[in-house]
Design an enzyme around this catalytic site. Structure first.
Site, short mmCIF file in Angstrom:
data_model
loop_
_atom_site.label_atom_id
_atom_site.label_comp_id
_atom_site.label_asym_id
_atom_site.label_seq_id
_atom_site.Cartn_x
_atom_site.Cartn_y
_atom_site.Cartn_z
CE LYS A 127 -2.53 6.94 -1.73
NZ LYS A 127 -3.77 7.20 -2.55
CE1 TYR A 142 -3.36 2.91 0.49
CE2 TYR A 142 -2.04 3.44 2.41
CZ TYR A 142 -3.02 3.78 1.51
OH TYR A 142 -3.65 5.00 1.61
N1 LIG Z 1 -8.52 6.86 5.19
C1 LIG Z 1 -7.37 7.42 5.50
O1 LIG Z 1 -7.01 7.53 6.68
C2 LIG Z 1 -6.47 7.94 4.42
C3 LIG Z 1 -5.31 8.62 4.81
C4 LIG Z 1 -4.46 9.11 3.82
C5 LIG Z 1 -4.77 8.96 2.49
N2 LIG Z 1 -5.90 8.30 2.12
C6 LIG Z 1 -6.18 8.17 0.67
O2 LIG Z 1 -7.45 8.77 0.44
C7 LIG Z 1 -8.10 8.10 -0.63
C8 LIG Z 1 -9.50 7.72 -0.18
O3 LIG Z 1 -9.42 6.89 0.94
P1 LIG Z 1 -10.72 6.45 1.74
O4 LIG Z 1 -10.32 6.24 3.14
O5 LIG Z 1 -11.83 7.36 1.42
O6 LIG Z 1 -10.97 5.03 1.08
P2 LIG Z 1 -12.32 4.37 0.60
O7 LIG Z 1 -12.02 2.93 0.37
O8 LIG Z 1 -13.44 4.70 1.49
O9 LIG Z 1 -12.58 5.10 -0.79
C9 LIG Z 1 -11.92 4.73 -1.96
C10 LIG Z 1 -12.92 4.82 -3.09
O10 LIG Z 1 -12.24 4.46 -4.30
C11 LIG Z 1 -13.08 3.59 -5.02
N3 LIG Z 1 -12.29 2.71 -5.87
C12 LIG Z 1 -11.49 1.69 -5.46
N4 LIG Z 1 -10.97 1.08 -6.52
C13 LIG Z 1 -11.44 1.71 -7.61
C14 LIG Z 1 -11.26 1.54 -9.00
N5 LIG Z 1 -10.52 0.55 -9.48
N6 LIG Z 1 -11.88 2.37 -9.85
C15 LIG Z 1 -12.69 3.37 -9.37
N7 LIG Z 1 -12.91 3.58 -8.07
C16 LIG Z 1 -12.27 2.75 -7.20
C17 LIG Z 1 -13.83 2.79 -3.98
O11 LIG Z 1 -15.02 2.22 -4.52
C18 LIG Z 1 -14.09 3.84 -2.92
O12 LIG Z 1 -15.32 4.48 -3.12
C19 LIG Z 1 -7.23 6.91 -1.00
O13 LIG Z 1 -6.51 7.22 -2.17
C20 LIG Z 1 -6.29 6.76 0.18
O14 LIG Z 1 -5.06 6.23 -0.21
C21 LIG Z 1 -6.77 7.80 3.06
C1 LIG Z 2 -2.44 -2.63 17.43
C2 LIG Z 2 -3.92 -2.28 17.45
C3 LIG Z 2 -4.37 -2.22 18.87
O1 LIG Z 2 -5.52 -1.51 19.18
C4 LIG Z 2 -4.16 -0.98 16.75
C5 LIG Z 2 -4.08 -1.13 15.25
C6 LIG Z 2 -4.46 0.16 14.61
C7 LIG Z 2 -4.21 0.13 13.10
C8 LIG Z 2 -5.23 -0.74 12.43
C9 LIG Z 2 -4.22 1.57 12.58
C10 LIG Z 2 -3.14 2.41 13.28
C11 LIG Z 2 -2.71 3.47 12.30
C12 LIG Z 2 -3.65 3.33 11.12
C13 LIG Z 2 -3.19 3.86 9.75
C14 LIG Z 2 -2.85 5.35 9.80
O2 LIG Z 2 -3.83 6.07 10.51
C15 LIG Z 2 -2.68 5.95 8.48
C16 LIG Z 2 -3.12 5.37 7.34
C17 LIG Z 2 -2.81 6.04 6.07
C18 LIG Z 2 -3.85 5.90 5.02
O3 LIG Z 2 -3.30 6.25 3.77
C19 LIG Z 2 -4.52 4.57 4.97
C20 LIG Z 2 -4.94 4.07 6.32
C21 LIG Z 2 -3.78 4.04 7.30
C22 LIG Z 2 -2.73 3.04 6.80
C23 LIG Z 2 -4.30 3.63 8.71
C24 LIG Z 2 -4.76 2.16 8.71
C25 LIG Z 2 -5.06 1.61 10.10
C26 LIG Z 2 -3.92 1.81 11.07
C27 LIG Z 2 -2.71 1.00 10.65
#
Ligand SMILES: NC(=O)c1ccc[n+]([C@@H]2O[C@H](COP(=O)([O-])OP(=O)(O)OC[C@H]3O[C@@H](n4cnc5c(N)ncnc54)[C@H](O)[C@@H]3O)[C@@H](O)[C@H]2O)c1
Ligand SMILES: C[C@@H](CO)CCC[C@@H](C)[C@H]1CC[C@H]2[C@@H]3[C@H](O)C=C4C[C@@H](O)CC[C@]4(C)[C@H]3CC[C@]12C
EC number: 1.1.1.-
Length: 369
Positions: free
Chosen positions: A163, A159
């Site tokens: 990214k 992952y």
């Molecule tokens: N959730 C977090 O903490 C977090 C933190 C940093 C960055 N991000 C980034 O933010 C973005 C959104 O994350 P999220 O948490 O909303 O995830 P999410 O899974 O809720 O949303 C992702 C969306 O992308 C769509 N998708 C997946 N594969 C696809 C494909 N092949 N074609 C078209 N659509 C597709 C999914 O259906 C979904 O609606 C991601 O790029 C993720 O890397 C998330």
């Molecule tokens: C050891 C467990 C005891 O309670 C806790 C596990 C927690 C993990 C599942 C999450 C801790 C940190 C999170 C990640 C972080 O917040 C940032 C992220 C970046 C984003 O791009 C995708 C999600 C994630 C990797 C997020 C996922 C869940 C954790 C690893």
């Protein structure tokens, strides 16, 4: 977005617009971007909530499509001024194969870039992640760092690796000529751990707590700080960047910005308790209940079980060696680059963000009854 007649009638494309962050960005655009004429929402899975948006003044076009299919992306993009590329496979639990993660996150992003070039879309905002920097598997702390803080980013997990590759593609594409002869302007936003209404992992922790009789058990020391940012502020940053990329192309093109707000610096578990606590859960222990070596052993066992069971079923628990390392390594951001470059100030205070998230968890509680 060249002439002023067009400038008032913008077409935006949001990929991944039906996901957790995507939905907030879509709703925020409709509220905060008065120049919007059409909003295209491109996602593999379209949400039923899109229907309610179709009655407003902005034309909302839902497009079911796959970013790995170049022709689908190009067709959706034709005539768009701005693309916000959020779609991605967010998987640190081993649910998807590394190949699929690469296809969606890297090839999908390449397809978005090529579609911009082919169709003449000039502005591309990419949702990257803090994970393109770290935490790394060596457990080096990143303490209140900014976009220029040196850090040994070593990506082994599919992952973060995907990214980081995708972010590089986006930044390198800045300045490429698009159809019509103008230059592509790109930039990347790097959220830390996003929280707020719709956050699946928060929902999982809440349900786990309910199953354990209202308790969660501390596994991470309180001293480990984990960066978090409210989803509404991340969405607001996307809207602002998309708006400011044209007038500030020279400054913002090819740049990265961490997403930040006033959320407090805490451990991952203590932070979650800001919301789960008022909803009746308790975090047991002032120190981790299990020694770290035992957690590492359990995480390794989970990874082994996942591998052994894969032919039969998908075993993907929250705890694995990667998630343990991320949760156990300090990674926090302190920067004002977004404020300096495009005037970002968080739209939601910490108190607001907290209240909104608590209300959402409370609603989960009543719907679970
Ligand atoms: N959730 C977090 O903490 C977090 C933190 C940093 C960055 N991000 C980034 O933010 C973005 C959104 O994350 P999220 O948490 O909303 O995830 P999410 O899974 O809720 O949303 C992702 C969306 O992308 C769509 N998708 C997946 N594969 C696809 C494909 N092949 N074609 C078209 N659509 C597709 C999914 O259906 C979904 O609606 C991601 O790029 C993720 O890397 C998330
Ligand atoms: C050891 C467990 C005891 O309670 C806790 C596990 C927690 C993990 C599942 C999450 C801790 C940190 C999170 C990640 C972080 O917040 C940032 C992220 C970046 C984003 O791009 C995708 C999600 C994630 C990797 C997020 C996922 C869940 C954790 C690893």
């Amino acid at each position: 977005m060249a002439n002023s007649a067009q400038a008032q009638k913008l077409v935006y494309l949001v990929t991944g617009g039906c996901g957790f962050l995507g939905e907030h960005v879509v709703r925020m655009l409709l509220q905060q971007e008065p120049r919007l004429h059409e909003l295209r929402i491109f996602d593999l899975h379209l949400g039923p909530w899109l229907e309610e948006l179709k009655t407003g003044p902005v034309q909302v076009t839902a497009i079911q499509g796959d970013v790995t299919q170049a022709h689908e992306v190009a067709a959706a993009m034709a005539g768009a001024h701005v693309v916000i590329h959020i779609a991605g496979l967010v998987d640190v639990f081993g649910r998807a194969s590394p190949k699929t993660i690469h296809e969606v996150n890297v090839q999908g992003t390449q397809n978005v870039i090529e579609a911009c070039v082919q169709t003449g879309t000039q502005f591309l905002v990419y949702t990257s992640s803090m994970e393109v920097v770290g935490p790394n598997i060596k457990g080096h702390p990143f303490y209140r760092g900014n976009e220029d803080t040196p850090y040994e980013a070593a990506h082994k997990h599919p992952y973060p690796r995907s990214k980081a590759l995708a972010e590089r593609l986006v930044l390198e594409a800045n300045g490429r000529k698009v159809q019509g002869g103008l230059s592509l302007v790109t930039c990347a936003l790097r959220p830390t751990g996003i929280y707020g209404e719709g956050h699946q992992i928060m929902r999982d922790f809440y349900h786990q707590g309910l199953r354990l009789g209202g308790r969660l058990f501390r596994a991470i020391p309180t001293s480990v700080e984990h960066g978090r940012v409210y989803v509404g502020n991340v969405a607001w940053m996307h809207v602002l960047v998309a708006r400011e990329l044209e007038p500030r192309a020279a400054l913002m093109g090819g740049q990265v910005y961490f997403c930040y707000d006033k959320s407090p610096y805490k451990s991952y578990e203590d932070f979650n308790m800001e919301f789960l606590g008022p909803c009746g859960l308790r975090l047991v222990g002032t120190r981790p209940l299990l020694p770290y070596w035992l957690l590492v052993l359990l995480a390794t066992l989970n990874a082994l079980l996942q591998w052994l069971l894969r032919p039969l079923l998908l075993y993907a628990p929250l705890l694995n060696p990667y998630t343990l390392a991320v949760a156990n390594t300090t990674f926090t951001v302190s920067t004002n680059k977004a404020q300096r470059h495009f005037g970002y100030e968080p739209l939601f205070s910490w108190e607001d963000s907290r209240t909104r998230t608590i209300r959402w968890v409370q609603a989960l509680e009543s719907s679970a009854r």
